[in-house]
Scaffold this motif. Structure first.
Motif, PDB file in Angstrom:
ATOM      1  N   ILE A 148       0.880  -1.234   0.010  1.00 25.97           N
ATOM      2  CA  ILE A 148      -0.006  -0.150  -0.142  1.00 25.97           C
ATOM      3  C   ILE A 148       0.902   1.045  -0.043  1.00 25.97           C
ATOM      4  CG2 ILE A 148      -1.602   1.158   1.237  1.00 25.97           C
ATOM      5  CD1 ILE A 148      -2.528  -1.479   0.135  1.00 25.97           C
ATOM      6  N   VAL A 149       1.794   1.276   0.926  1.00 25.05           N
ATOM      7  CA  VAL A 149       2.840   2.487   0.813  1.00 25.05           C
ATOM      8  C   VAL A 149       3.422   2.586  -0.604  1.00 25.05           C
ATOM      9  CG1 VAL A 149       4.846   3.287   1.820  1.00 25.05           C
ATOM     10  CG2 VAL A 149       3.614   1.981   3.343  1.00 25.05           C
ATOM     11  N   GLU A 150       3.906   1.602  -1.146  1.00 23.91           N
ATOM     12  CA  GLU A 150       4.597   1.817  -2.409  1.00 23.91           C
ATOM     13  C   GLU A 150       3.403   2.332  -3.485  1.00 23.91           C
ATOM     14  OE1 GLU A 150       6.193  -2.205  -2.703  1.00 23.91           O
ATOM     15  OE2 GLU A 150       8.124  -1.538  -2.812  1.00 23.91           O
ATOM     16  N   THR A 151       2.131   1.812  -3.468  1.00 28.42           N
ATOM     17  CA  THR A 151       1.281   2.254  -4.218  1.00 28.42           C
ATOM     18  C   THR A 151       0.996   3.683  -4.324  1.00 28.42           C
ATOM     19  OG1 THR A 151       0.053  -0.120  -4.240  1.00 28.42           O
ATOM     20  CG2 THR A 151      -1.209   1.922  -5.000  1.00 28.42           C
ATOM     21  N   ILE A 152       0.798   4.144  -2.871  1.00 28.34           N
ATOM     22  CA  ILE A 152       0.581   5.560  -2.740  1.00 28.34           C
ATOM     23  C   ILE A 152       1.759   6.375  -3.135  1.00 28.34           C
ATOM     24  CG2 ILE A 152       0.440   7.392  -0.832  1.00 28.34           C
ATOM     25  CD1 ILE A 152      -1.376   5.257   0.620  1.00 28.34           C
ATOM     26  N   GLN A 153       3.118   5.906  -2.891  1.00 26.12           N
ATOM     27  CA  GLN A 153       4.437   6.373  -3.399  1.00 26.12           C
ATOM     28  C   GLN A 153       4.055   6.757  -5.049  1.00 26.12           C
ATOM     29  OE1 GLN A 153       6.069   8.189  -1.162  1.00 26.12           O
ATOM     30  NE2 GLN A 153       4.733   7.104   0.350  1.00 26.12           N
ATOM     31  N   ASP A 154       3.482   5.820  -5.597  1.00 27.00           N
ATOM     32  CA  ASP A 154       3.695   5.899  -7.010  1.00 27.00           C
ATOM     33  C   ASP A 154       2.518   6.710  -7.545  1.00 27.00           C
ATOM     34  OD1 ASP A 154       5.776   4.191  -6.907  1.00 27.00           O
ATOM     35  OD2 ASP A 154       4.471   2.502  -7.576  1.00 27.00           O
ATOM     36  N   LEU A 155       1.630   7.267  -6.775  1.00 25.42           N
ATOM     37  CA  LEU A 155       0.769   8.293  -7.156  1.00 25.42           C
ATOM     38  C   LEU A 155       1.314   9.449  -7.679  1.00 25.42           C
ATOM     39  CD1 LEU A 155      -1.969   7.828  -4.112  1.00 25.42           C
ATOM     40  CD2 LEU A 155      -2.161   6.790  -6.657  1.00 25.42           C
ATOM     41  N   PRO A 156       0.625  10.192  -8.843  1.00 30.01           N
ATOM     42  CA  PRO A 156       1.227  11.448  -9.212  1.00 30.01           C
ATOM     43  C   PRO A 156       1.014  12.454  -8.219  1.00 30.01           C
ATOM     44  CG  PRO A 156      -1.159  10.751 -10.118  1.00 30.01           C
ATOM     45  CD  PRO A 156      -0.620   9.756  -9.404  1.00 30.01           C
ATOM     46  N   ALA A 157       1.845  13.495  -8.291  1.00 29.59           N
ATOM     47  CA  ALA A 157       2.382  14.505  -7.324  1.00 29.59           C
ATOM     48  C   ALA A 157       0.865  15.185  -6.721  1.00 29.59           C
ATOM     49  CB  ALA A 157       2.992  15.650  -7.704  1.00 29.59           C
ATOM     50  N   ASP A 158      -0.178  15.238  -7.837  1.00 30.58           N
ATOM     51  CA  ASP A 158      -1.265  16.293  -7.425  1.00 30.58           C
ATOM     52  C   ASP A 158      -2.201  15.094  -6.654  1.00 30.58           C
ATOM     53  OD1 ASP A 158      -1.816  14.481  -9.681  1.00 30.58           O
ATOM     54  OD2 ASP A 158      -3.256  15.879 -10.536  1.00 30.58           O
ATOM     55  N   ARG A 159      -1.924  13.769  -6.336  1.00 33.08           N
ATOM     56  CA  ARG A 159      -2.790  13.057  -5.624  1.00 33.08           C
ATOM     57  C   ARG A 159      -2.164  12.269  -4.590  1.00 33.08           C
ATOM     58  NH1 ARG A 159      -5.312   8.515  -7.825  1.00 33.08           N
ATOM     59  NH2 ARG A 159      -6.978   9.049  -6.425  1.00 33.08           N
ATOM     60  N   ALA A 160      -1.009  12.983  -4.351  1.00 30.13           N
ATOM     61  CA  ALA A 160       0.047  12.445  -3.297  1.00 30.13           C
ATOM     62  C   ALA A 160      -1.072  12.444  -1.722  1.00 30.13           C
ATOM     63  CB  ALA A 160       1.181  13.421  -2.934  1.00 30.13           C
ATOM     64  N   LEU A 161      -0.527  11.658  -0.971  1.00 29.14           N
ATOM     65  CA  LEU A 161      -1.342  11.764   0.427  1.00 29.14           C
ATOM     66  C   LEU A 161      -0.467  10.884   1.402  1.00 29.14           C
ATOM     67  CD1 LEU A 161      -4.082   9.195   1.003  1.00 29.14           C
ATOM     68  CD2 LEU A 161      -2.585   9.446  -1.229  1.00 29.14           C
ATOM     69  N   PRO A 162      -0.237  11.399   2.827  1.00 34.73           N
ATOM     70  CA  PRO A 162       0.520  10.575   3.540  1.00 34.73           C
ATOM     71  C   PRO A 162      -0.035   9.289   3.985  1.00 34.73           C
ATOM     72  CG  PRO A 162      -0.230  13.057   4.346  1.00 34.73           C
ATOM     73  CD  PRO A 162      -1.036  12.491   3.383  1.00 34.73           C
ATOM     74  N   VAL A 163       0.695   8.429   4.171  1.00 37.28           N
ATOM     75  CA  VAL A 163       0.102   7.042   4.792  1.00 37.28           C
ATOM     76  C   VAL A 163       1.344   6.585   6.026  1.00 37.28           C
ATOM     77  CG1 VAL A 163       1.973   6.155   3.090  1.00 37.28           C
ATOM     78  CG2 VAL A 163       0.237   4.531   4.182  1.00 37.28           C
ATOM     79  N   ALA A 164       0.496   6.142   6.908  1.00 41.17           N
ATOM     80  CA  ALA A 164       1.062   5.593   8.186  1.00 41.17           C
ATOM     81  C   ALA A 164       0.643   3.977   8.174  1.00 41.17           C
ATOM     82  CB  ALA A 164       0.692   6.247   9.240  1.00 41.17           C
ATOM     83  N   VAL A 165       1.755   3.361   8.855  1.00 41.84           N
ATOM     84  CA  VAL A 165       1.416   1.782   9.083  1.00 41.84           C
ATOM     85  C   VAL A 165       0.988   1.707  10.411  1.00 41.84           C
ATOM     86  CG1 VAL A 165       2.688   1.210   7.200  1.00 41.84           C
ATOM     87  CG2 VAL A 165       3.717   1.401   9.199  1.00 41.84           C
ATOM     88  N   ILE A 166       0.137   0.287  10.644  1.00 47.66           N
ATOM     89  CA  ILE A 166       0.013  -0.197  12.023  1.00 47.66           C
ATOM     90  C   ILE A 166       0.963  -1.367  12.027  1.00 47.66           C
ATOM     91  CG2 ILE A 166      -1.647  -1.084  13.358  1.00 47.66           C
ATOM     92  CD1 ILE A 166      -3.883   0.230  11.856  1.00 47.66           C
ATOM     93  N   THR A 167       1.763  -1.536  12.917  1.00 51.14           N
ATOM     94  CA  THR A 167       2.729  -2.506  13.069  1.00 51.14           C
ATOM     95  C   THR A 167       2.371  -3.541  14.487  1.00 51.14           C
ATOM     96  OG1 THR A 167       4.275  -1.444  14.495  1.00 51.14           O
ATOM     97  CG2 THR A 167       4.453  -1.464  12.043  1.00 51.14           C
ATOM     98  N   ALA A 168       2.796  -4.671  14.292  1.00 49.76           N
ATOM     99  CA  ALA A 168       2.705  -5.543  15.543  1.00 49.76           C
ATOM    100  C   ALA A 168       3.677  -4.961  16.539  1.00 49.76           C
ATOM    101  CB  ALA A 168       3.134  -6.798  15.287  1.00 49.76           C
ATOM    102  N   HIS A 169       3.338  -5.080  18.117  1.00 52.78           N
ATOM    103  CA  HIS A 169       3.904  -4.507  19.028  1.00 52.78           C
ATOM    104  C   HIS A 169       5.548  -5.047  19.190  1.00 52.78           C
ATOM    105  CE1 HIS A 169       4.690  -2.852  23.025  1.00 52.78           C
ATOM    106  NE2 HIS A 169       5.097  -3.911  23.251  1.00 52.78           N
ATOM    107  N   GLY A 170       6.204  -3.946  18.882  1.00 53.79           N
ATOM    108  CA  GLY A 170       7.882  -4.276  18.939  1.00 53.79           C
ATOM    109  C   GLY A 170       8.442  -4.603  17.874  1.00 53.79           C
ATOM    110  N   ASN A 171       7.514  -4.482  16.694  1.00 50.18           N
ATOM    111  CA  ASN A 171       8.230  -4.902  15.339  1.00 50.18           C
ATOM    112  C   ASN A 171       8.749  -3.879  14.631  1.00 50.18           C
ATOM    113  OD1 ASN A 171       8.949  -5.953  12.808  1.00 50.18           O
ATOM    114  ND2 ASN A 171       6.862  -6.847  12.556  1.00 50.18           N
ATOM    115  N   MET A 172       9.853  -3.295  15.267  1.00 52.05           N
ATOM    116  CA  MET A 172      10.477  -2.170  14.591  1.00 52.05           C
ATOM    117  C   MET A 172      11.182  -2.171  13.156  1.00 52.05           C
ATOM    118  SD  MET A 172      10.114   0.572  16.345  1.00 52.05           S
ATOM    119  CE  MET A 172      11.093   1.549  15.399  1.00 52.05           C
TER     120      MET A 172
END
Length: 474
Positions: free
Chosen positions: A67-91
């Motif tokens: 999902i992060v990679e898909t969003i990074q490939d969007l054109p500049a005018d459709r750019a949006l921030p993306v955050a991820v939910i990770t398992a506890h302690g999985n840095m």
């Protein structure tokens, strides 16, 4: 007319998590669309413009990194921030996501306070001023490939909230780059605090960083904003451990009351030494290195920006002369050529120092090559000598002898630059200037008019130098 309600895309296949996040967003006046797979998320992203996306890492048909990679490939005018939910302690997965372009992460079980803070940052990132090209400070202006690359990297990094480590030679602009990242990011309306780790005694660093009963410390002062740790490699081992624990726990203790305070901060660090090398030889904790070095930004030395020197010179001369009433000095073509021929081991700071001296000593509104105090040799900074080719007739920095002009009737102050005594060329030159001025003042009984005459400079120039060197009140 009221603003359009923000819309978030939440990607998770656990109904309980989706409900929790949706209710939290609703209380913040944010609408949530739910996708339970990578395929569904991609379809929604193609159909609708979202303000931000929050995705789980583990999905039935893939993972959140897709999902992060898909969003990074969007054109500049459709750019949006993306955050991820990770398992506890999985840095590891969180750091991978940040390197790919995610602006932040939240761990399970989801802490609602942390989630609300993340959402607020995401909404501010979508404001137009953070997605448009920003104005850069004068020292980062220019058309060289090196500086254009740097500006593009800063713009991209500013849209993230990930830790950044900045590398570069002394005087190249590491702190300036850190400030640019802060000012172009979502924390720009909060504090930007700098702690120069190398300039503070090791036994005092903990008090400066974490505070005591009398002072709350820089970590507290920067909370909510950005903390820049310059020459972070100078932190003692025990303080490295305390900083690592603080970042892992995302909290620190109030120095006066002992109360736990939630940590909401962006950490940017800088060093002229290679932090990876320091970690490899055990001088810097490797786990802290990986925590701080999520994104690495290299600042180009001035010798890689020779075509920018005319513009940098004009901007610096304008700034140097801003407080004077006269016209802004101009640099002649031969002065520009002399500057472009010099590799500047002290980088931007040294260029400014050379121009300040020329303006202060000069009697004309035009600076010529003969007005510039430029070292005869061309050393590369000490940390790079081992694996760099010295340009032209350069010598190792410990062998460089500076030929300086005479002051008034005196014979001048040629000397030996030694890295054991002086950290930078600026420090060396300022020590010579300070010695000359103090000597003239002592000989004239601190009669400034007589001292200026003895030094062969104007009274105004002497006052400027006294202020710059911190001698005005002595």
């Amino acid at each position: 007319m009221p603003d359009r309600q923000p819309i978030a895309l939440v990607v998770d296949d656990e109904p309980d998590i989706c409900n929790l996040i949706s209710m939290t967003l609703q209380r913040m006046n944010v609408r949530a669309d739910i996708a339970m797979s990578v395929a569904e998320a991609r379809r929604r992203l193609a159909e609708k413009q979202y303000h931000f996306c929050l995705t789980d890492m583990r999905l039935p048909d893939g993972d959140g990194l897709q999902i992060v990679e898909t969003i990074q490939d969007l054109p500049a005018d459709r750019a949006l921030p993306v955050a991820v939910i990770t398992a506890h302690g999985n840095m590891d997965s969180a750091i991978t996501a940040l390197k790919l372009g995610a602006f932040d992460f939240v761990s399970k079980p989801v802490n609602l306070e942390r989630l609300r803070s993340l959402v607020q940052l995401a909404l501010r990132l979508t404001e137009g001023r953070f997605l448009e090209s920003q104005e850069f400070p004068a020292l980062f202006q220019g058309q060289s490939e090196a500086i254009q690359t740097l500006r593009a990297q800063i713009e991209k990094i500013a849209r993230s909230d990930a830790p950044v480590h900045i590398t570069g030679e002394p005087g190249s602009g590491k702190e300036l780059a850190a400030r640019c990242i802060h000012e172009q990011g979502p924390r720009s309306n909060r504090a930007f605090i700098t702690l120069h780790c190398e300039s503070i005694a090791a036994e005092q660093l903990e008090r400066h960083l974490f505070g005591d009963e009398y002072d709350r410390g820089q970590l507290h002062a920067a909370n909510g904003g950005t903390l820049y740790l310059d020459e972070v490699n100078a932190l003692p081992q025990e303080l490295q451990t305390k900083l690592l624990n603080t970042l892992q726990e995302e909290s620190f203790s109030n120095s006066a009351t002992g109360e736990k305070i939630k940590l909401d901060i962006r950490i940017i660090t800088g060093s002229r030494k290679r932090l990876a090398d320091e970690a490899r030889r055990g001088a810097f904790r490797s786990d802290l290195y990986y925590r701080l070095n999520v994104i690495e930004l290299a600042i180009p030395p001035l010798r890689q920006r020779q075509e920018d020197i005319p513009l940098l010179t004009r901007n610096l001369l304008r700034r140097i002369s801003a407080e004077s009433r006269g016209a802004t000095p101009k640099a002649s073509q031969d002065a520009i050529q002399a500057l472009q021929a010099y590799p500047f081991p002290g980088n931007l700071r040294e260029l400014e120092n050379i121009l300040e001296r020329a303006v202060t000593l000069g009697e004309s509104s035009t600076l010529y090559a003969s007005d510039l105090i430029i070292p005869a040799a061309s050393p590369i900074p000490g940390d790079q000598i081992g694996d760099s080719v010295l340009p032209g007739n350069a010598k190792p920095i410990s062998d460089v002898v500076l030929q300086l002009p005479a002051y008034g009737h005196q014979t001048g102050y040629p000397g030996q630059f030694a890295t054991s005594e002086f950290e930078t060329l600026d420090d060396f030159l300022q020590s010579i200037e300070r010695e000359a001025i103090e000597s003239a003042l002592n000989e004239t009984g601190w009669n400034r008019t007589a001292a200026a005459e003895k030094l062969g400079i104007s009274f105004r120039s002497l006052r400027y130098r006294l202020k710059k060197l911190g001698l005005e009140s002595e």
